[in-house]
Design a protein around this motif. Structure first.
Motif, PDB file in Angstrom:
ATOM      1  N   GLU A 185       0.844  -1.184   0.000  1.00  0.00           N
ATOM      2  CA  GLU A 185       0.000   0.000   0.000  1.00  0.00           C
ATOM      3  C   GLU A 185       0.888   1.246   0.000  1.00  0.00           C
ATOM      4  O   GLU A 185       2.033   1.198   0.414  1.00  0.00           O
ATOM      5  CB  GLU A 185      -0.939   0.025   1.207  1.00  0.00           C
ATOM      6  N   ASN A 186       0.317   2.341  -0.460  1.00  0.00           N
ATOM      7  CA  ASN A 186       1.043   3.614  -0.496  1.00  0.00           C
ATOM      8  C   ASN A 186       2.430   3.480  -1.121  1.00  0.00           C
ATOM      9  O   ASN A 186       3.422   3.958  -0.578  1.00  0.00           O
ATOM     10  CB  ASN A 186       1.173   4.221   0.904  1.00  0.00           C
ATOM     11  N   GLY A 187       2.490   2.846  -2.266  1.00  0.00           N
ATOM     12  CA  GLY A 187       3.765   2.628  -2.930  1.00  0.00           C
ATOM     13  C   GLY A 187       4.493   3.919  -3.233  1.00  0.00           C
ATOM     14  O   GLY A 187       5.700   4.025  -3.053  1.00  0.00           O
ATOM     15  N   TRP A 188       3.750   4.930  -3.668  1.00  0.00           N
ATOM     16  CA  TRP A 188       4.377   6.206  -4.005  1.00  0.00           C
ATOM     17  C   TRP A 188       4.997   6.845  -2.769  1.00  0.00           C
ATOM     18  O   TRP A 188       6.094   7.418  -2.835  1.00  0.00           O
ATOM     19  CB  TRP A 188       3.357   7.155  -4.647  1.00  0.00           C
ATOM     20  N   LEU A 189       4.310   6.733  -1.622  1.00  0.00           N
ATOM     21  CA  LEU A 189       4.803   7.336  -0.385  1.00  0.00           C
ATOM     22  C   LEU A 189       6.026   6.583   0.140  1.00  0.00           C
ATOM     23  O   LEU A 189       7.049   7.190   0.475  1.00  0.00           O
ATOM     24  CB  LEU A 189       3.700   7.350   0.666  1.00  0.00           C
ATOM     25  N   ASN A 190       5.931   5.265   0.198  1.00  0.00           N
ATOM     26  CA  ASN A 190       7.050   4.470   0.683  1.00  0.00           C
ATOM     27  C   ASN A 190       8.261   4.587  -0.244  1.00  0.00           C
ATOM     28  O   ASN A 190       9.400   4.671   0.215  1.00  0.00           O
ATOM     29  CB  ASN A 190       6.640   3.006   0.852  1.00  0.00           C
ATOM     30  N   GLY A 191       8.014   4.618  -1.542  1.00  0.00           N
ATOM     31  CA  GLY A 191       9.104   4.810  -2.493  1.00  0.00           C
ATOM     32  C   GLY A 191       9.743   6.180  -2.346  1.00  0.00           C
ATOM     33  O   GLY A 191      10.972   6.323  -2.411  1.00  0.00           O
ATOM     34  N   GLY A 192       8.922   7.197  -2.141  1.00  0.00           N
ATOM     35  CA  GLY A 192       9.452   8.550  -1.946  1.00  0.00           C
ATOM     36  C   GLY A 192      10.285   8.651  -0.681  1.00  0.00           C
ATOM     37  O   GLY A 192      11.351   9.270  -0.676  1.00  0.00           O
ATOM     38  N   ILE A 193       9.813   8.031   0.400  1.00  0.00           N
ATOM     39  CA  ILE A 193      10.577   8.022   1.647  1.00  0.00           C
ATOM     40  C   ILE A 193      11.894   7.283   1.447  1.00  0.00           C
ATOM     41  O   ILE A 193      12.946   7.721   1.925  1.00  0.00           O
ATOM     42  CB  ILE A 193       9.746   7.400   2.793  1.00  0.00           C
ATOM     43  N   LEU A 194      11.844   6.170   0.726  1.00  0.00           N
ATOM     44  CA  LEU A 194      13.064   5.427   0.434  1.00  0.00           C
ATOM     45  C   LEU A 194      14.051   6.304  -0.340  1.00  0.00           C
ATOM     46  O   LEU A 194      15.247   6.335  -0.016  1.00  0.00           O
ATOM     47  CB  LEU A 194      12.756   4.166  -0.367  1.00  0.00           C
ATOM     48  N   GLY A 195      13.571   7.028  -1.347  1.00  0.00           N
ATOM     49  CA  GLY A 195      14.440   7.899  -2.124  1.00  0.00           C
ATOM     50  C   GLY A 195      15.084   8.978  -1.262  1.00  0.00           C
ATOM     51  O   GLY A 195      16.276   9.264  -1.385  1.00  0.00           O
ATOM     52  N   ILE A 196      14.304   9.564  -0.363  1.00  0.00           N
ATOM     53  CA  ILE A 196      14.830  10.588   0.535  1.00  0.00           C
ATOM     54  C   ILE A 196      15.881   9.991   1.478  1.00  0.00           C
ATOM     55  O   ILE A 196      16.964  10.564   1.669  1.00  0.00           O
ATOM     56  CB  ILE A 196      13.690  11.253   1.332  1.00  0.00           C
ATOM     57  N   LEU A 197      15.578   8.837   2.069  1.00  0.00           N
ATOM     58  CA  LEU A 197      16.537   8.201   2.981  1.00  0.00           C
ATOM     59  C   LEU A 197      17.817   7.802   2.257  1.00  0.00           C
ATOM     60  O   LEU A 197      18.918   7.959   2.794  1.00  0.00           O
ATOM     61  CB  LEU A 197      15.895   6.988   3.658  1.00  0.00           C
ATOM     62  N   TYR A 198      17.680   7.286   1.036  1.00  0.00           N
ATOM     63  CA  TYR A 198      18.849   6.917   0.244  1.00  0.00           C
ATOM     64  C   TYR A 198      19.733   8.151   0.031  1.00  0.00           C
ATOM     65  O   TYR A 198      20.949   8.097   0.220  1.00  0.00           O
ATOM     66  CB  TYR A 198      18.402   6.339  -1.106  1.00  0.00           C
TER      67      TYR A 198
END
Length: 126
Positions: A70-83
């Motif tokens: 769920e919330n793939g866009w949100l989790n992916g965005g958070i992953l990008g920021i953390l990376y």
């Protein structure tokens, strides 16, 4: 009482970051090999680094979206920021201090957008 869903999301985020950085290391080794043993120019390193970052964040975003479901866009965005933040931290530790300029802003935006796209792809792949 603990929220098991949140604990799982954090666990998957950590695994996705590890996956992204393992992929980054493998791709950097391949590029290093190509730079050493082919006629690939050193002037292409910044472009290759950006491509490696995009590939790694995309795979991490796809992974977390598939796992969380769920919330793939949100989790992916958070992953990008953390990376990006981990990359800045590692750069600060081993190379040079962080400078806030157009280059760092563009890398941040690329990380964020790539993570969002990877998350959307992951949701649609499951």
């Amino acid at each position: 009482m603990r929220d098991k869903g949140l604990e799982n999301n954090i666990k998957y985020m950590f695994k996705a970051l590890v996956l992204a950085y393992i992929l980054t290391c493998v791709l950097v080794l391949i590029v290093s090999f190509l730079l050493t043993y082919t006629s690939l120019k050193e002037s292409s390193i910044p472009l290759l680094n950006t491509i490696i970052m995009i590939i790694s964040i995309s795979f991490g975003g796809i992974y977390i979206a598939i796992k969380v479901e769920e919330n793939g866009w949100l989790n992916g965005g958070i992953l990008g920021i953390l990376y990006f933040l981990i990359l800045v931290f590692l750069n600060y530790l081993f190379v040079k201090p962080f400078t806030f300029d157009i280059f760092s802003i563009s890398k941040f935006l690329i990380s964020l957008v790539t993570g969002i796209i990877g998350g959307v792809l992951g949701i649609n792949l499951k």
